[in-house]
Write an enzyme that holds these catalytic residues in place. Structure first.
Site, mmCIF file in Angstrom:
data_model
loop_
_atom_site.group_PDB
_atom_site.id
_atom_site.type_symbol
_atom_site.label_atom_id
_atom_site.label_comp_id
_atom_site.label_asym_id
_atom_site.label_seq_id
_atom_site.Cartn_x
_atom_site.Cartn_y
_atom_site.Cartn_z
ATOM 1 N N SER A 203 -3.398 -4.247 -5.277
ATOM 2 C CA SER A 203 -4.577 -5.025 -4.917
ATOM 3 C C SER A 203 -5.736 -4.086 -4.546
ATOM 4 O O SER A 203 -6.082 -3.202 -5.314
ATOM 5 C CB SER A 203 -4.231 -5.996 -3.794
ATOM 6 O OG SER A 203 -5.210 -6.989 -3.653
ATOM 7 N N ASP B 173 -2.121 -11.060 -8.017
ATOM 8 C CA ASP B 173 -2.044 -9.934 -7.082
ATOM 9 C C ASP B 173 -0.626 -9.364 -6.958
ATOM 10 O O ASP B 173 0.349 -10.093 -6.778
ATOM 11 C CB ASP B 173 -2.514 -10.427 -5.710
ATOM 12 C CG ASP B 173 -2.840 -9.306 -4.753
ATOM 13 O OD1 ASP B 173 -1.935 -8.515 -4.443
ATOM 14 O OD2 ASP B 173 -4.006 -9.224 -4.319
#
Length: 348
Positions: A38, A152
Site C-alpha cells: 500500500s 490493497d
C-alpha cells in the site's frame, strides 16, 4: 550481509516511512532490498528509484486543499476517491518506469479480490504495481491487472517481510504502522480512537462542501479562492455523485440512540457515533492490525519498528512533517538495539 526493509500499509500514516529511512541512513545502514504494501509500496518505489528526497519535499508541502485535489474525492465508481493524480505524480516525478530500472531490488504486494491470493509485483510497470497495492477497499477503486481485480495488499500481507527474504535479504527491518490499532490498544483508548476515526469522515465532509460550492450556479458570487484545486478534483469521465443521499452517508449513524443510551445508563462519554466511512476505515484499521500481528508472528523480522501514530487520521496526508518526524523518532528509540544486532560502531 544483505539488509531488507519491509514497509507496511497505513494510508497517510505511511509518510512516517520517510522518517524511518532517513534515520536508518543517518545510522550508516545501507538498505539492499526494499518491499512495500500500500503506502509502503509508494514510498518504497521512490526510495528504490533514488528519489526519496524529492518525494519528502513534495509531501511536506501539501496542504489539505491540495490533498482533496490529488485524491479526486467524490463518490466514484468502485471507491470514494479516484487517486489518479497521486499515482501520476509518482510515475512522473518520483519513480522509475519499470522495476528493471531501479537502483535496488523492490517488490510490492496486492490482493486478488476474487481468489483472496497474495499477488507479488517484481517486474513490469511500477505505477501499475503501486496503484494495485494502494487500492484500499471502499476508498480507491480496485485495479484491473492481467484479468484480475486487485485491491490493497494489506488485506493479506500488510508488512511484506516474506518478500524481503524471497528477494535475498539476510536481515530484515520491518516497519509496522498498525501497532496503535491492536485490540488491547483500542480497548484502552476507545475515545481517542473514536475521535481519530471521526477525522476521516470530517475530511470527506469538508471536501464535498467545497465541491458543492464549485458546482453552484450562483451568478451573484465571485466564488472561492480554492476553486482551481477543487475543480481539478472532479474527473471529467467519472463525475462524483453529490446528491443529498450520498452526502448523508458521511453523517454519523444512530446519534439519537446514542444520546438516549447515555441518558438512561451512564454519564460517561461515549466515543463519537460512526458514519459509514468511520465504520469502514475503523474496520480496516482493526483488520490490518490483526493480520499484521498474525503475519509477523509467523515470519518475524529481525528488527521491528513501530511508530506511534494513534493521533494521525487515515486521510491526513497533509501532516507529512509530523509523520516524518515520528518515523525518525521511532528509529531513535530503538537505535541501540539496531546497532547491537548489526554490530554497528556507536560513533556512526
Amino acid at each position: 550481509m544483505k539488509i531488507g526493509l519491509a514497509l507496511g500499509s497505513g494510508a497517510a500514516r505511511g509518510w512516517a516511512h520517510i522518517g524511518v529511512i532517513k534515520a536508518l541512513e543517518e545510522m550508516g545502514i545501507k538498505i539492499d532490498i526494499v518491499t512495500g504494501c500500500s503506502i509502503g509500496s509508494y514510498v518504497g518505489a521512490a526510495y528504490a528509484s533514488g528519489k526519496l528526497p524529492e518525494l519528502a519535499e513534495w509531501v511536506e508541502s501539501l496542504t489539505e486543499w491540495q490533498v482533496f485535489s490529488l485524491m479526486g474525492v467524490g463518490f466514484h465508481k468502485g471507491g470514494l476517491m479516484s487517486g489518479q493524480k497521486v499515482f501520476t505524480a509518482l510515475e512522473e516525478n518520483f519513480s522509475c518506469e519499470t522495476f528493471e530500472q531501479l537502483d535496488m531490488p523492490f517488490g510490492a504486494v496486492a490482493t486478488d479480490l476474487y481468489s483472496g491470493r497474495e499477488v507479488n509485483f517484481l517486474s513490469g510497470s511500477i505505477a501499475s504495481a503501486v496503484r494495485a497495492s494502494c487500492s484500499i477497499p471502499g476508498l480507491f477503486p480496485p485495479s484491473l491487472h492481467e484479468n484480475r481485480w486487485l485491491v490493497d495488499g494489506g488485506v493479506v500481507n500488510p508488512v511484506p517481510v516474506n518478500m524481503c527474504r524471497m528477494l535475498g535479504a539476510d536481515f530484515v527491518i520491518a516497519v509496522n504502522l498498525s501497532a496503535d490499532f491492536r485490540p488491547q490498544s483500542l480497548v484502552n483508548r476507545e475515545i481517542d480512537h473514536g475521535n481519530n476515526q471521526k477525522k476521516t469522515s470530517d475530511f470527506f465532509k469538508r471536501s464535498h462542501k467545497q465541491i458543492q460550492q464549485w458546482f453552484k450556479k450562483d451568478s451573484n458570487t465571485s466564488e472561492v479562492v480554492e476553486e482551481p484545486l477543487i475543480k481539478e478534483a472532479v474527473d471529467e469521465d467519472d463525475e462524483p455523485c453529490l446528491t443529498q443521499e450520498c452526502l448523508d452517508m458521511l453523517e454519523p449513524a444512530l446519534e439519537k440512540q446514542q444520546e438516549d443510551d447515555q441518558d438512561s445508563q451512564t454519564k460517561v462519554p461515549a466515543p463519537p457515533a460512526p458514519s459509514i466511512i468511520n465504520a469502514m476505515t475503523g474496520s480496516l484499521d482493526i483488520l490490518s492490525a490483526r493480520v499484521t500481528r498474525s503475519r509477523l508472528a509467523g515470519d518475524p523480522p529481525d528488527i521491528l519498528i513501530e511508530p506511534q501514530l494513534r493521533d494521525f487520521g487515515m486521510m491526513e496526508f497533509y501532516r507529512a512533517k509530523e509523520l516524518i518526524s515520528e518515523g525518525h523518532g521511532s528509529v531513535e528509540r530503538i537505535a541501540a538495539q539496531i546497532r547491537y544486532h548489526l554490530s554497528l560502531d556507536e560513533a556512526k
